[in-house]
Write an enzyme that holds these catalytic residues in place. Sequence first.
Site, PDB file in Angstrom:
ATOM      1  N   ARG A 147       0.837  -1.201   0.000  1.00  0.00           N
ATOM      2  CA  ARG A 147       0.000   0.000   0.000  1.00  0.00           C
ATOM      3  C   ARG A 147       0.872   1.252   0.000  1.00  0.00           C
ATOM      4  O   ARG A 147       1.792   1.359   0.814  1.00  0.00           O
ATOM      5  CB  ARG A 147      -0.877  -0.008   1.233  1.00  0.00           C
ATOM      6  CG  ARG A 147      -2.339   0.261   0.878  1.00  0.00           C
ATOM      7  CD  ARG A 147      -3.132   0.503   2.080  1.00  0.00           C
ATOM      8  NE  ARG A 147      -3.058  -0.629   2.998  1.00  0.00           N
ATOM      9  CZ  ARG A 147      -4.105  -1.103   3.631  1.00  0.00           C
ATOM     10  NH1 ARG A 147      -5.285  -0.610   3.397  1.00  0.00           N
ATOM     11  NH2 ARG A 147      -3.972  -2.081   4.498  1.00  0.00           N
ATOM     12  N   THR A 171      -4.606  -0.953  -4.629  1.00  0.00           N
ATOM     13  CA  THR A 171      -5.422  -1.832  -5.482  1.00  0.00           C
ATOM     14  C   THR A 171      -6.916  -1.562  -5.326  1.00  0.00           C
ATOM     15  O   THR A 171      -7.725  -2.260  -5.920  1.00  0.00           O
ATOM     16  CB  THR A 171      -5.128  -3.305  -5.159  1.00  0.00           C
ATOM     17  OG1 THR A 171      -5.340  -3.488  -3.756  1.00  0.00           O
ATOM     18  CG2 THR A 171      -3.723  -3.684  -5.530  1.00  0.00           C
ATOM     19  N   LYS A 172      -7.245  -0.547  -4.536  1.00  0.00           N
ATOM     20  CA  LYS A 172      -8.671  -0.201  -4.431  1.00  0.00           C
ATOM     21  C   LYS A 172      -9.022   0.982  -5.340  1.00  0.00           C
ATOM     22  O   LYS A 172     -10.176   1.390  -5.399  1.00  0.00           O
ATOM     23  CB  LYS A 172      -9.041   0.076  -2.979  1.00  0.00           C
ATOM     24  CG  LYS A 172      -9.045  -1.234  -2.176  1.00  0.00           C
ATOM     25  CD  LYS A 172      -9.614  -1.085  -0.802  1.00  0.00           C
ATOM     26  CE  LYS A 172      -9.730  -2.446  -0.138  1.00  0.00           C
ATOM     27  NZ  LYS A 172      -9.846  -2.356   1.314  1.00  0.00           N
ATOM     28  N   TYR A 206      -2.845 -14.871  13.888  1.00  0.00           N
ATOM     29  CA  TYR A 206      -1.400 -14.644  14.012  1.00  0.00           C
ATOM     30  C   TYR A 206      -0.745 -15.883  14.619  1.00  0.00           C
ATOM     31  O   TYR A 206      -1.430 -16.798  15.095  1.00  0.00           O
ATOM     32  CB  TYR A 206      -1.122 -13.430  14.911  1.00  0.00           C
ATOM     33  CG  TYR A 206      -1.378 -12.096  14.229  1.00  0.00           C
ATOM     34  CD1 TYR A 206      -0.500 -11.620  13.245  1.00  0.00           C
ATOM     35  CD2 TYR A 206      -2.463 -11.318  14.560  1.00  0.00           C
ATOM     36  CE1 TYR A 206      -0.725 -10.396  12.633  1.00  0.00           C
ATOM     37  CE2 TYR A 206      -2.693 -10.096  13.944  1.00  0.00           C
ATOM     38  CZ  TYR A 206      -1.816  -9.643  12.973  1.00  0.00           C
ATOM     39  OH  TYR A 206      -2.033  -8.433  12.354  1.00  0.00           O
ATOM     40  N   GLU A 207       0.578 -15.856  14.611  1.00  0.00           N
ATOM     41  CA  GLU A 207       1.408 -16.980  15.051  1.00  0.00           C
ATOM     42  C   GLU A 207       0.865 -17.780  16.245  1.00  0.00           C
ATOM     43  O   GLU A 207       0.600 -18.980  16.166  1.00  0.00           O
ATOM     44  CB  GLU A 207       2.800 -16.420  15.400  1.00  0.00           C
ATOM     45  CG  GLU A 207       3.757 -17.403  16.041  1.00  0.00           C
ATOM     46  CD  GLU A 207       4.196 -18.496  15.094  1.00  0.00           C
ATOM     47  OE1 GLU A 207       4.728 -18.163  14.038  1.00  0.00           O
ATOM     48  OE2 GLU A 207       4.019 -19.683  15.403  1.00  0.00           O
ATOM     49  N   GLY A 255      10.621 -39.174  20.819  1.00  0.00           N
ATOM     50  CA  GLY A 255      10.731 -40.451  20.133  1.00  0.00           C
ATOM     51  C   GLY A 255      10.907 -41.582  21.128  1.00  0.00           C
ATOM     52  O   GLY A 255      10.344 -41.547  22.222  1.00  0.00           O
ATOM     53  N   GLN A 296      20.328 -42.783  24.083  1.00  0.00           N
ATOM     54  CA  GLN A 296      19.941 -43.641  22.965  1.00  0.00           C
ATOM     55  C   GLN A 296      20.189 -45.085  23.408  1.00  0.00           C
ATOM     56  O   GLN A 296      21.278 -45.391  23.919  1.00  0.00           O
ATOM     57  CB  GLN A 296      20.821 -43.283  21.759  1.00  0.00           C
ATOM     58  CG  GLN A 296      20.285 -43.779  20.447  1.00  0.00           C
ATOM     59  CD  GLN A 296      21.243 -43.448  19.307  1.00  0.00           C
ATOM     60  OE1 GLN A 296      22.395 -43.099  19.539  1.00  0.00           O
ATOM     61  NE2 GLN A 296      20.773 -43.581  18.093  1.00  0.00           N
TER      62      GLN A 296
HETATM   63  N1  COA Z   1      -4.057  -1.578  -1.667  1.00  0.00           N
HETATM   64  C1  COA Z   1      -5.274  -1.404  -1.135  1.00  0.00           C
HETATM   65  N2  COA Z   1      -5.752  -2.167  -0.129  1.00  0.00           N
HETATM   66  C2  COA Z   1      -4.939  -3.094   0.387  1.00  0.00           C
HETATM   67  C3  COA Z   1      -3.647  -3.344  -0.127  1.00  0.00           C
HETATM   68  C4  COA Z   1      -3.204  -2.526  -1.206  1.00  0.00           C
HETATM   69  N3  COA Z   1      -2.012  -2.669  -1.736  1.00  0.00           N
HETATM   70  N4  COA Z   1      -3.095  -4.350   0.580  1.00  0.00           N
HETATM   71  C5  COA Z   1      -4.006  -4.723   1.496  1.00  0.00           C
HETATM   72  N5  COA Z   1      -5.123  -3.974   1.380  1.00  0.00           N
HETATM   73  C6  COA Z   1      -6.350  -4.079   2.167  1.00  0.00           C
HETATM   74  C7  COA Z   1      -7.071  -5.391   1.989  1.00  0.00           C
HETATM   75  O1  COA Z   1      -7.738  -5.438   0.771  1.00  0.00           O
HETATM   76  C8  COA Z   1      -7.988  -5.373   3.204  1.00  0.00           C
HETATM   77  O2  COA Z   1      -9.114  -4.598   2.914  1.00  0.00           O
HETATM   78  P1  COA Z   1     -10.623  -4.988   3.349  1.00  0.00           P
HETATM   79  O3  COA Z   1     -10.527  -5.725   4.645  1.00  0.00           O
HETATM   80  O4  COA Z   1     -11.284  -3.670   3.433  1.00  0.00           O
HETATM   81  O5  COA Z   1     -11.175  -5.839   2.296  1.00  0.00           O
HETATM   82  C9  COA Z   1      -7.203  -4.596   4.237  1.00  0.00           C
HETATM   83  O6  COA Z   1      -6.066  -4.062   3.553  1.00  0.00           O
HETATM   84  C10 COA Z   1      -6.737  -5.398   5.423  1.00  0.00           C
HETATM   85  O7  COA Z   1      -6.152  -6.606   5.044  1.00  0.00           O
HETATM   86  P2  COA Z   1      -5.927  -7.782   6.097  1.00  0.00           P
HETATM   87  O8  COA Z   1      -5.081  -8.804   5.476  1.00  0.00           O
HETATM   88  O9  COA Z   1      -7.243  -8.278   6.611  1.00  0.00           O
HETATM   89  O10 COA Z   1      -5.081  -7.044   7.251  1.00  0.00           O
HETATM   90  P3  COA Z   1      -5.217  -6.986   8.833  1.00  0.00           P
HETATM   91  O11 COA Z   1      -4.082  -6.144   9.274  1.00  0.00           O
HETATM   92  O12 COA Z   1      -6.562  -6.571   9.290  1.00  0.00           O
HETATM   93  O13 COA Z   1      -4.993  -8.499   9.316  1.00  0.00           O
HETATM   94  C11 COA Z   1      -3.801 -10.566   9.455  1.00  0.00           C
HETATM   95  C12 COA Z   1      -3.714  -9.048   9.360  1.00  0.00           C
HETATM   96  C13 COA Z   1      -2.394 -11.097   9.361  1.00  0.00           C
HETATM   97  C14 COA Z   1      -4.422 -10.955  10.806  1.00  0.00           C
HETATM   98  C15 COA Z   1      -4.667 -11.108   8.294  1.00  0.00           C
HETATM   99  O14 COA Z   1      -4.125 -10.648   7.097  1.00  0.00           O
HETATM  100  C16 COA Z   1      -4.773 -12.625   8.270  1.00  0.00           C
HETATM  101  O15 COA Z   1      -5.467 -13.257   9.063  1.00  0.00           O
HETATM  102  N6  COA Z   1      -4.092 -13.253   7.269  1.00  0.00           N
HETATM  103  C17 COA Z   1      -4.164 -14.682   7.042  1.00  0.00           C
HETATM  104  C18 COA Z   1      -3.342 -15.457   8.038  1.00  0.00           C
HETATM  105  C19 COA Z   1      -1.957 -14.931   8.126  1.00  0.00           C
HETATM  106  O16 COA Z   1      -1.214 -14.942   7.184  1.00  0.00           O
HETATM  107  N7  COA Z   1      -1.604 -14.465   9.339  1.00  0.00           N
HETATM  108  C20 COA Z   1      -0.340 -13.789   9.584  1.00  0.00           C
HETATM  109  C21 COA Z   1       0.737 -14.674   9.731  1.00  0.00           C
HETATM  110  S1  COA Z   1       2.232 -13.798   9.930  1.00  0.00           S
END
Ligand code: COA
Length: 416
Positions: free
Chosen positions: A38, A74-75, A139-140, A248, A273
């Site tokens: 973004r 991308t929006k 998250y993790e 193990g 072992q």
């Molecule tokens: N341009 C415009 N919008 C963008 C963008 C870009 N380049 N990149 C991201 N966004 C937007 C998304 O479209 C989304 O919009 P929307 O919810 O309005 O549709 C928004 O950013 C938020 O994205 P999201 O991934 O839900 O971020 P978050 O900060 O709220 O959540 C996580 C973060 C990690 C909890 C979530 O992404 C998740 O659960 N991911 C899957 C599991 C995962 O990988 N966990 C992290 C492990 S490290």
Amino acid sequence: MSKPLEGIKIIDFTHVQAGPACTQLLAWFGADVIKVERPGAGDVTRSQLRHVKDADALYFTMLNSNKRSLTLDTKTPQGKEVLTRLIKESDVMVENFGPGALDRMGFTWEYIQSLNPGMILASVKGFSEGHAYEDLKVYENVAQCAGGAASTTGFWDGPPTVSAAALGDSNTGMHLAIGILTALHQKVKTGKGQKVAVSMQDSVLNLCRVKLRDQQRLDALGYLEEYPQYPHGEFSDVVPRGGNAGGGGQPGWVLKCKGWETDPNAYIYFTIQGHAWAPICKALGKPEWIDDPAYNTAEARQDKIFDIFAFIESWLADKTKFEAIDILRKFDIPCAPVLSMKEIANDPSLRKSGTVVEVDHPKLGKYLTVGSPIKFSDVEVEVTASPLLGQHTNEVLADLGYSQEEISAMHDAKAV
Ligand code: COA
């Protein structure tokens, strides 16, 4: 020398750790990984836990090396148009947005396929599609709890515990990388792309396989002979936390060495072992245990295993962890020092093998990162600095055929 994945173009729509760990690996091996971020903000990890003002945080630099950065909103209509062109020209798109985010952006799997039938769309989510928790953001540590790691980690008299190892994040990324490479291989045969999905819960559980083994043994027997609770303690009907016991067939434990009172890592891991019993007795100066029926089988040792560990600790009392390993290695005993991160950072063997590498970053200066843990006889992995936010935006747009005027207009409209 050309790299194995050279020519593979990847749209890297990932953030935080799980997705970036996957695409970083593919970038090391030669793929052109374009990280889409973004404008103005970028991956949240760029600013998380910074230790140098205004420079990208280590959390970002250590998970995004060898990539290019394209800022793109991308929006916006222009952003969508750029993404559409990118999709047409790329082989793989990797994302780990929250559930449904890609669809809400207007890029459903059906639409992506219509743009590029050869596209491999690789996704990380917290839970798999159709799972009762599929709508959750994860998250993790959430994944470690849902995947069986937390309930089986730690000590029996303490709460469920998460591991420092990124079982939910980087481990899921590694699973996804295997899925992507498999799909690329299949595409060579079929010419078609496909969707590859990995959930963090599943990836954690895949590494907790032996704990599901233990649940079934516990259901059948009512006890687990390799756990510290056996034979003196009680078992309930769920796999207990086993402290530092070996998972193990060979008992092991973390044992104190000289200096443990002040050094939190003055310990070794010692494994008994079964077939190494005689060398263990020789190393410990206890030759009389070799043929003693009270000690010479695993069954005989089981009820006094902690007495044996206590004896080994008394043997270790005047030895540092490194001195102890230098003695024990001569007897072929599976063991290792408990290494601190400081010791790992300075370990000459890890530097020599390229597992710990120093990278030069334009704003952060020199920093250490973990290089490729996979070694090849015919591929050299060079780790380069992570990109600055939007460092390659103009370059990528020009590659996609946009004119300088069009690129300037996109900047003015804050689409990039
Ligand atoms: N341009 C415009 N919008 C963008 C963008 C870009 N380049 N990149 C991201 N966004 C937007 C998304 O479209 C989304 O919009 P929307 O919810 O309005 O549709 C928004 O950013 C938020 O994205 P999201 O991934 O839900 O971020 P978050 O900060 O709220 O959540 C996580 C973060 C990690 C909890 C979530 O992404 C998740 O659960 N991911 C899957 C599991 C995962 O990988 N966990 C992290 C492990 S490290």
